[in-house]
Design a protein around this motif. Structure first.
Motif, PDB file in Angstrom:
ATOM      1  N   LEU A   1       3.759  -7.306   4.479  1.00 51.36           N
ATOM      2  CA  LEU A   1       4.662  -6.176   4.621  1.00 51.36           C
ATOM      3  C   LEU A   1       4.140  -5.218   5.694  1.00 51.36           C
ATOM      4  O   LEU A   1       4.886  -4.788   6.583  1.00 51.36           O
ATOM      5  CB  LEU A   1       4.806  -5.453   3.273  1.00 51.36           C
ATOM      6  N   VAL A   2       2.865  -4.896   5.626  1.00 53.39           N
ATOM      7  CA  VAL A   2       2.289  -3.945   6.582  1.00 53.39           C
ATOM      8  C   VAL A   2       2.367  -4.505   8.001  1.00 53.39           C
ATOM      9  O   VAL A   2       2.738  -3.797   8.947  1.00 53.39           O
ATOM     10  CB  VAL A   2       0.828  -3.608   6.201  1.00 53.39           C
ATOM     11  N   SER A   3       2.042  -5.765   8.161  1.00 50.77           N
ATOM     12  CA  SER A   3       2.140  -6.382   9.499  1.00 50.77           C
ATOM     13  C   SER A   3       3.565  -6.326  10.023  1.00 50.77           C
ATOM     14  O   SER A   3       3.806  -5.958  11.177  1.00 50.77           O
ATOM     15  CB  SER A   3       1.704  -7.846   9.455  1.00 50.77           C
ATOM     16  N   ASP A   4       4.522  -6.682   9.155  1.00 48.93           N
ATOM     17  CA  ASP A   4       5.929  -6.675   9.579  1.00 48.93           C
ATOM     18  C   ASP A   4       6.373  -5.269   9.957  1.00 48.93           C
ATOM     19  O   ASP A   4       7.123  -5.063  10.914  1.00 48.93           O
ATOM     20  CB  ASP A   4       6.836  -7.198   8.456  1.00 48.93           C
ATOM     21  N   LEU A   5       5.909  -4.298   9.191  1.00 48.55           N
ATOM     22  CA  LEU A   5       6.302  -2.914   9.427  1.00 48.55           C
ATOM     23  C   LEU A   5       5.811  -2.441  10.793  1.00 48.55           C
ATOM     24  O   LEU A   5       6.538  -1.791  11.552  1.00 48.55           O
ATOM     25  CB  LEU A   5       5.736  -2.021   8.311  1.00 48.55           C
ATOM     26  N   LEU A   6       4.574  -2.803  11.131  1.00 51.26           N
ATOM     27  CA  LEU A   6       4.038  -2.387  12.427  1.00 51.26           C
ATOM     28  C   LEU A   6       4.794  -3.064  13.576  1.00 51.26           C
ATOM     29  O   LEU A   6       5.089  -2.426  14.587  1.00 51.26           O
ATOM     30  CB  LEU A   6       2.544  -2.714  12.524  1.00 51.26           C
ATOM     31  N   GLU A   7       5.117  -4.329  13.401  1.00 54.50           N
ATOM     32  CA  GLU A   7       5.853  -5.020  14.475  1.00 54.50           C
ATOM     33  C   GLU A   7       7.249  -4.445  14.621  1.00 54.50           C
ATOM     34  O   GLU A   7       7.742  -4.288  15.750  1.00 54.50           O
ATOM     35  CB  GLU A   7       5.904  -6.526  14.198  1.00 54.50           C
ATOM     36  N   PHE A   8       7.863  -4.121  13.504  1.00 56.65           N
ATOM     37  CA  PHE A   8       9.188  -3.504  13.546  1.00 56.65           C
ATOM     38  C   PHE A   8       9.122  -2.166  14.276  1.00 56.65           C
ATOM     39  O   PHE A   8       9.940  -1.859  15.148  1.00 56.65           O
ATOM     40  CB  PHE A   8       9.711  -3.322  12.115  1.00 56.65           C
ATOM     41  N   ALA A   9       8.111  -1.363  13.926  1.00 57.94           N
ATOM     42  CA  ALA A   9       7.967  -0.040  14.543  1.00 57.94           C
ATOM     43  C   ALA A   9       7.682  -0.158  16.040  1.00 57.94           C
ATOM     44  O   ALA A   9       8.216   0.607  16.849  1.00 57.94           O
ATOM     45  CB  ALA A   9       6.835   0.734  13.860  1.00 57.94           C
TER      46      ALA A   9
END
Lengths: 409, 124
Positions: A319-327
């Motif tokens: 989740l954290v990895s995806d969130l950073l890539e999304f941001a």
């Protein structure tokens, strides 16, 4: 060059400087700097300090030209003590020692033109008796106040609609400051739940949008205080309905946003999997995919109004990895990602936080609980996203990996 | 759902990737509602570069709303333009109906102003 003293609240200690730094990006004038501050009580123009009153007076007397501006205006004095309680009599006696300033204007307790603050700091003592003499005394003129009264205004108990994951008012407001939410900006929460951050960010003038995989909280069919039509009740209650633009139901892993930067800030408390099940669309191995296509009442199941697509757990470090890539893709340059990272306190390592070439770590503040803690992470997009940019995740297992299992063990 | 949000959404069904078809989503059987909102100059000016103007024209035409075919020069001083934009993208709400993808035909339902954009399992 004028000097100032910022007086912080004695709560959320690790968050205070980070909030002040964020505020300094919004204002560069002392009187306005702490206006939105939630962890700041006030800011004072420095006039003097000392470990005794004699020292303090000597310093104040070095700049008599300062006093001229306040010779005839209305004024008042406030005496505060940290680490001791002063009686009214003691306070009055202290105020009288400042007679040398020779102010001639009227004393006004409400809305004076100038307010002067004497602040005594007492040493912490181990015995039950309070210390007799202060270790340090500070003196200056009040130039700005923070906004701690907002904590009561946004108290979750006062909200028309809430759920069991609603974030408390104080931290929701601090997050809006970390995100630099302000008029003209667009803020997005991909795990919007009951909308606390849309509320506080839009209070500070930003427009906001939210989404969640679970539509029930948004629509008001789950959570406490049913029957108020969901989170829009809160936006109306606080008068921010014109700026909370929309909420939608979708999985952030399968999101329908058009490509390219569009948000000034992403502010969120992702589900850690402890209370709110952290989930994403997908089907577990061994379960039956034909269920979606089964015809029920003449219509294929997946087309029915009440169809819930199957979900699988969403592991925290993914989740954290995806969130950073999304941001990194969706923020405009200069925009901010503000999110909570749950962690096992004595296993946490700063290297747990993934890095991205387009994002810079700006703040990392810890809120400790007993066996675990969570960290409010602020990142700023510093460059446009390039195809060569790659997220770098730690080589070791970060303390937030499989957080749900660690929490319950 | 406001038109500003609709302007930021595309179809995300697996393999539906033709940019001319998946965006903007087309409205079907919609109920609109105009709700007066405070005019937010700073927001309109700052958001303008992020709006896909051609897509907005397609959508507003579909709904019978008039907007100029291009963004005027010195738009920051053009009150009439910005006020028309405000009415179209901030005050116009789609309360019920659906959004349809021209590429794959998927229909996203809107209920009480909230769009459901969850995908079925064969679409992810």
């Amino acid at each position: 060059m004028p000097q100032f003293i910022v007086y912080f609240a004695q709560y959320h200690e690790d968050f205070r400087l980070a909030e002040l730094e964020a505020l300094s990006k919004l204002e560069n004038e002392a009187t306005k700097l702490v206006r939105r501050g939630i962890l700041v009580r006030n800011i004072i123009e420095y006039w003097g300090h000392g470990s005794t009153y004699e020292e303090l007076f000597a310093r104040v007397k070095e700049n008599p030209e300062k006093w001229a501006d306040f010779k005839t205006c209305s004024f008042k004095f406030n005496v505060e003590a940290f680490g001791r309680t002063l009686t009214q009599k003691e306070k009055v006696a202290i105020i009288n020692t400042f007679k040398f300033l020779a102010f001639e204007g009227p004393i006004r307790m409400k809305n004076p033109d100038a307010e002067f603050i004497v602040r005594e700091e007492y040493p912490v003592t181990n015995n039950a008796l309070q210390a007799e003499t202060p270790a340090m005394i500070w003196f200056g003129r009040l130039v700005g106040q923070g906004s701690r009264e907002l904590i009561d205004k946004f108290d979750v108990k006062k909200r028309r609609y809430l759920g069991n994951t609603t974030m408390d008012a104080e931290l929701s407001l601090v997050m809006a400051n970390q995100a630099l939410a302000r008029p003209g900006t667009l803020v997005y929460d991909p795990f919007v739940g009951t909308g606390s951050f849309l509320l506080t960010c839009s209070h500070f003038g930003a427009c906001s949008m939210g989404s969640d995989i679970d539509g029930r909280q948004i629509r008001g069919t789950a959570g406490f205080r049913l029957g108020v039509d969901g989170i829009s009740a809160n936006f109306e209650q606080y008068g921010v309905g014109d700026r909370v633009l929309d909420t939608a139901v979708f999985d952030i892993c399968r999101n329908p946003w058009r490509s390219g930067p569009m948000f000034d800030a992403i502010v969120t408390d992702p589900p850690y999997g402890v209370r709110a099940g952290a989930k994403r669309l997908g089907r577990k191995d061994g379960t039956n995919p034909d269920i979606s296509f089964k015809i029920v009442e003449g219509v294929e199941n997946y087309k029915r109004e009440d169809y819930y697509p199957p979900t699988i757990p969403y592991e925290m470090s993914d989740l954290v990895s995806d969130l950073l890539e999304f941001a990194a893709e969706k923020l405009v340059v200069g925009g901010r990602l503000v999110y909570w990272l749950p962690t096992v306190a004595d296993e946490y390592d700063p290297k747990d936080i993934p890095e991205h070439p387009a994002l810079k770590l700006v703040a990392n503040s810890e809120q400790p609980f007993r066996s675990w803690s969570r960290r409010l992470i602020t990142m700023e997009k510093i460059a446009p996203l390039e195809s060569s940019h790659k997220l770098s995740t730690p080589e070791h297992n970060p303390a937030h990996k499989n957080f749900r299992d660690r929490y319950f063990s | 759902m406001r038109l500003i949000t609709h302007n930021m959404l595309k179809c995300h069904v697996k393999n539906c990737t033709n940019p001319d078809r998946q965006f903007p989503l087309r409205f079907k059987n919609v109920q609109l509602e105009q709700v007066v909102a405070d005019y937010n100059y700073e927001f309109l000016v700052r958001m303008l570069p992020r709006i896909d103007w051609n897509a907005l024209l397609i959508t507003t035409k579909e709904l019978g709303i008039e907007l100029p075919s291009s963004i005027p020069k010195d738009v920051e001083k053009d009150e009439a333009f910005l006020e028309a934009l405000h009415v179209a993208i901030i005050e116009t709400h789609v309360k019920e109906g659906s959004m349809v993808c021209l590429g794959c035909g998927h229909e996203y339902k809107i209920t009480k102003g909230i769009p459901n954009m969850l995908l079925a399992e064969h679409e992810i």
